[in-house]
Design a protein around this motif. Structure first.
Motif, PDB file in Angstrom:
ATOM      1  N   UNK A 195     -54.029  91.619-122.731  1.00  0.00           N
ATOM      2  CA  UNK A 195     -52.904  90.743-122.420  1.00  0.00           C
ATOM      3  C   UNK A 195     -53.099  89.417-123.158  1.00  0.00           C
ATOM      4  N   UNK A 196     -52.029  88.951-123.795  1.00  0.00           N
ATOM      5  CA  UNK A 196     -52.022  87.643-124.437  1.00  0.00           C
ATOM      6  C   UNK A 196     -50.907  86.815-123.818  1.00  0.00           C
ATOM      7  N   UNK A 197     -51.243  85.601-123.420  1.00  0.00           N
ATOM      8  CA  UNK A 197     -50.244  84.628-122.997  1.00  0.00           C
ATOM      9  C   UNK A 197     -50.137  83.650-124.157  1.00  0.00           C
ATOM     10  N   UNK A 198     -48.977  83.649-124.836  1.00  0.00           N
ATOM     11  CA  UNK A 198     -48.854  82.829-126.040  1.00  0.00           C
ATOM     12  C   UNK A 198     -47.853  81.704-125.863  1.00  0.00           C
ATOM     13  N   UNK A 199     -47.966  80.728-126.755  1.00  0.00           N
ATOM     14  CA  UNK A 199     -47.061  79.594-126.776  1.00  0.00           C
ATOM     15  C   UNK A 199     -47.727  78.327-126.282  1.00  0.00           C
ATOM     16  N   UNK A 200     -47.355  77.230-126.915  1.00  0.00           N
ATOM     17  CA  UNK A 200     -47.877  75.931-126.512  1.00  0.00           C
ATOM     18  C   UNK A 200     -47.340  75.559-125.135  1.00  0.00           C
TER      19      UNK A 200
END
Length: 154
Positions: free
Chosen positions: A125-130
């Protein structure tokens, strides 16, 4: 690579009981970041073989069943962290069967370099974004602002 904090038992950063590593180094420097002390890539403690083995041992410890490893920071995909993070996720996949890996990054999945993508190919799982302070929402689960996306990869 340096890391700021390691929690051998964590129930906040991902589902279930986990081991969580907060790495040092972040070029995003998001306004309102709750972890600004991790921005400097040389802050904290040196990530060495002993720390890596500690994480592997904790994930395999049958006394405290951990679902997996969470990688946050700072940013695990910060260029100065890539070789150590790749080595860590590779060992977790090889030596900790059945454990999942979650990774938080300010980079977007569609903008990753080949080196960053090699790491993402090994995580679940990747949680992306600034983090965007204007979109912050404390009711969100596993992310801080509404622009961030949770990608369930495998």
């Amino acid at each position: 690579m340096h890391y700021h904090q390691y929690y051998q038992t964590d129930v906040i950063n991902g589902p279930g009981t986990r081991a969580t590593l907060f790495v040092s180094g972040c070029e995003h420097q998001c306004r309102g970041c709750y972890n600004q002390s991790t921005w400097n890539p040389c802050s904290g403690h040196l990530f060495d073989e002993l720390m890596m083995q500690t994480i592997i041992d904790d994930l395999n410890d049958s006394r405290i069943k951990r679902r997996g490893l969470s990688l946050s920071g700072g940013d695990p995909l910060f260029p100065g962290n890539l070789s150590a993070i790749l080595a860590l996720v590779t060992r977790v996949k090889e030596q900790c069967p059945g454990k999942d890996i979650w990774l938080w990054t300010g980079y977007l999945l569609n903008e990753l370099t080949a080196e960053q993508q090699a790491i993402v190919e090994l995580v679940n799982v990747v949680v992306d974004g600034k983090f965007e302070q204007s979109l912050a929402d404390p009711s969100l689960v596993f992310k801080g602002s509404r622009n961030q996306v949770i990608h369930y990869l495998r």
